[in-house]
Design an enzyme around this catalytic site. Sequence first.
Site, PDB file in Angstrom:
ATOM      1  N   HIS A 173      12.514  19.628  36.164  1.00 45.24           N
ATOM      2  CA  HIS A 173      12.060  21.025  36.112  1.00 45.24           C
ATOM      3  C   HIS A 173      10.814  21.119  35.241  1.00 45.24           C
ATOM      4  CE1 HIS A 173      12.281  25.164  34.147  1.00 45.24           C
ATOM      5  NE2 HIS A 173      11.909  25.378  35.397  1.00 45.24           N
ATOM      6  N   SER A 174       9.813  21.837  35.719  1.00 45.23           N
ATOM      7  CA  SER A 174       8.591  22.074  34.958  1.00 45.23           C
ATOM      8  C   SER A 174       7.972  20.735  34.538  1.00 45.23           C
ATOM      9  CB  SER A 174       8.899  22.978  33.767  1.00 45.23           C
ATOM     10  OG  SER A 174       7.736  23.365  33.084  1.00 45.23           O
ATOM     11  N   MET A 175       7.693  20.556  33.256  1.00 48.03           N
ATOM     12  CA  MET A 175       7.051  19.323  32.790  1.00 48.03           C
ATOM     13  C   MET A 175       7.964  18.111  32.929  1.00 48.03           C
ATOM     14  SD  MET A 175       3.980  20.127  31.942  1.00 48.03           S
ATOM     15  CE  MET A 175       3.381  18.790  30.918  1.00 48.03           C
TER      16      MET A 175
END
Length: 922
Positions: A173-175
Amino acid sequence: MFLHSVNLWNLAFYVFMVFLATLGLWDVFFGFEENKCSMSYMFEYPEYQKIELPKKLAKRYPAYELYLYGEGSYAEEHKILPLTGIPVLFLPGNAGSYKQVRSIGSIALRKAEDIDFKYHFDFFSVNFNEELVALYGGSLQKQTKFVHECIKTILKLYKGQEFAPKSVAIIGHSMGGLVARALLTLKNFKHDLINLLITQATPHVAPVMPLDRFITDFYTTVNNYWILNARHINLTTLSVAGGFRDYQVRSGLTFLPKLSHHTSALSVVSSAVPKTWVSTDHLSIVWCKQLQLTTVRAFFDLIDADTKQITQNSKKKLSVLYHHFIRHPSKHFEENPAIISDLTGTSMWVLVKVSKWTYVAYNESEKIYFTFPLENHRKIYTHVYCQSTMLDTNSWIFACINSTSMCLQGVDLSWKAELLPTIKYLTLRLQDYPSLSHLVVYVPSVRGSKFVVDCEFFKKEKRYIQLPVTHLFSFGLSSRKVVLNTNGLYYNLELLNFGQIYQAFKINVVSKCSAVKEEITSIYRLHIPWSYEDSLTIAQAPSSTEISLKLHIAQPENNTHVALFKMYTSSDCRYEVTVKTSFSQILGQVVRFHGGALPAYVVSNILLAYRGQLYSLFSTGCCLEYATMLDKEAKPYKVDPFVIIIKFLLGYKWFKELWDVLLLPELDAVILTCQSMCFPLISLILFLFGTCTAYWSGLLSSASVRLLSSLWLALKRPSELPKDIKMISPDLPFLTIVLIIVSWTTCGALAILLSYLYYVFKVVHLQASLTTFKNSQPVNPKHSRRSEKKSNHHKDSSIHHLRLSANDAEDSLRMHSTVINLLTWIVLLSMPSLIYWLKNLRYYFKLNPDPCKPLAFILIPTMAILGNTYTVSIKSSKLLKTTSQFPLPLAVGVIAFGSAHLYRLPCFVFIPLLLHALCNFM
């Protein structure tokens, strides 16, 4: 006093720019659909079992941990290792929690229970201590190495099992998704340790806010590796974006680069995912039930029955992901679906010769095959369209090859159908199937349920209608309209000249229906052929529906496809479609795609005003108001033409070679062009927004200094203006050394902040002293500043000295006000690393690596000297003229090299500040 230096026209301009910025910000933060995600629930209490790591590993990464997710009896059973399932590793993103794994972990557990644990997944999650890696990139490499160790630890938990896994699947998720991609760049990492990578709202292309060089270097390393080694990377990768609801990571950043050799990657926006069809924000993408159900279905279809692990067949993995995330035919996935199906059994065969046909099925007692002979229809029509409201997974449409109206076997066309929220449909171009003689629609026997099947033959020119969009600068005052009078089921509106990210429109669809008893549903779909970013709108007819049209990805240069507005309609209704430009959404696109570059334009404007003040001090001996100089000096023609000329010259080989010889970084405007992010006049628009922001920030800082000085006077006894100007006070070297030691031993940003507070304190003290002096003098409004100077020559010499000091104090405060504006932006840009350091203080006393440390060593003594600097002490400096010339080229450099690399801004700011400080000595 600050407002008095600006005329009413300029003030009106600044207010108008605030209004435009508000419109753009409102569109970004509020101008999207409501959250239609269903909440995912746990049916048993979630448990996170901490996996014991080797002592050396735990000591090397004291802030990081590894957990196994479980619920109820599953959690109890798996407290005793080893494990027997299929390992999946979840990587949280910026400030993300390891507990975010619970949604997909719980849904996968329920799915495993449904099949009596024939297969099941073990979901692991990494605790990154909720680090702010989107703001500080110094820990990204450390996270990557820790994940590598976690993968090896996870695989050891399955040792000795009959079907022990040799690799893991990763959800990032995300980074966390970027960290997963970075695993491949590690020297000792074996690529076959990862069998699948799914990223959710991960900015793959570039960082959202490039606040330090560690982030940009990390991105460069990862993306260059994937580009250069595309031929050898065999990792199936899926990137899912959240759409317009996700204002933290715009969807354009999540699309993986399309490489000619790397074909095992898919990128899609959640609004286009079948059975999901919703936009998600940055956090809800991990718990959105519709999306997590789709992901879990894909995981179970990826299992190899022989190994009881995720398949190693790359082609199958890509087919499964395409089936669930791109185009769903309303059938269960089959690796090798049967093309020919048997059409046998006791069924009724009905011949249909009309071009438009509808059948309402309700409590059917026997199966029915409706056959449509194609020979006569080919002469008149080009396409056939069929749809069904029965959304089961059985085959429903076939084709016969023989010329009879009945066939024992038929070609199963159901795999070519597509699922929508309320229907499944199939469109065929007749000339593509010359060997087919009949179309067959199958209606099964149903009990207690009702559904509708429709088919129609049509000519392409009657249903594929061109609709040119309105001009960008029409501002919504003009519109284009199409009236659909035919009673068709399907229309394709070709949106001509719509392919740029700066375009935004509103489409209004008005449906008028004849008297019908039942509710009529229409589906409107924006289809973007060059990227998977479709969006759907469901409307009940009759109605008036307004739909926003804007893009996440611009149309590639060599792509000739046209954006389509597809309408799945009712034959009982007539439709009127109107399109017009949406000015507020255009501003929203400007903010969405270029809002991150605004600090560079603000700093550029302040530097131009700073130049004006330094030059006025050199030429006239007095420093003018910040707002006056901002109005006079901050002109876009002083900056933009140079950037445009450099960008143009870089197109020539000789200039590019010279540029590389000088070791100059790539021009930010070139980077934006490569990312298809260049708006017409975008630099001018951002410069004007920067001027507006610079003005209001100057007003805020001036008001803050006056307020703080008032508080100072209320708390302390009044102080006098300094009579003996000392650039280096006795405590200054000691203070400088202490702050440098703080920077070296802890965090550079902390030392910069303390230096900034010291500087502000000195300015507030000067303001308080000036206020005290003015209050002690008789007020004479008839005399101007010049007349005061002239008349003071006839007064007592001591008073003459004080009046000059007061005038110089006013000049100094004007200069200090501008310097505070510049320093404020340096402090703001260094804050992320300070926040990261404070959050991890219990683990690490010294920030390493520290992006602000080199800057702090130069800026601390500079701010210390400037805090004791008065304009009278630098008026006669030989360096002042040179110092006044530097901010202009630096203002150009800020735009040229800092708009896409914000961490470079302090480097351009400290140079004139350093020269300003040196003016005290030269």
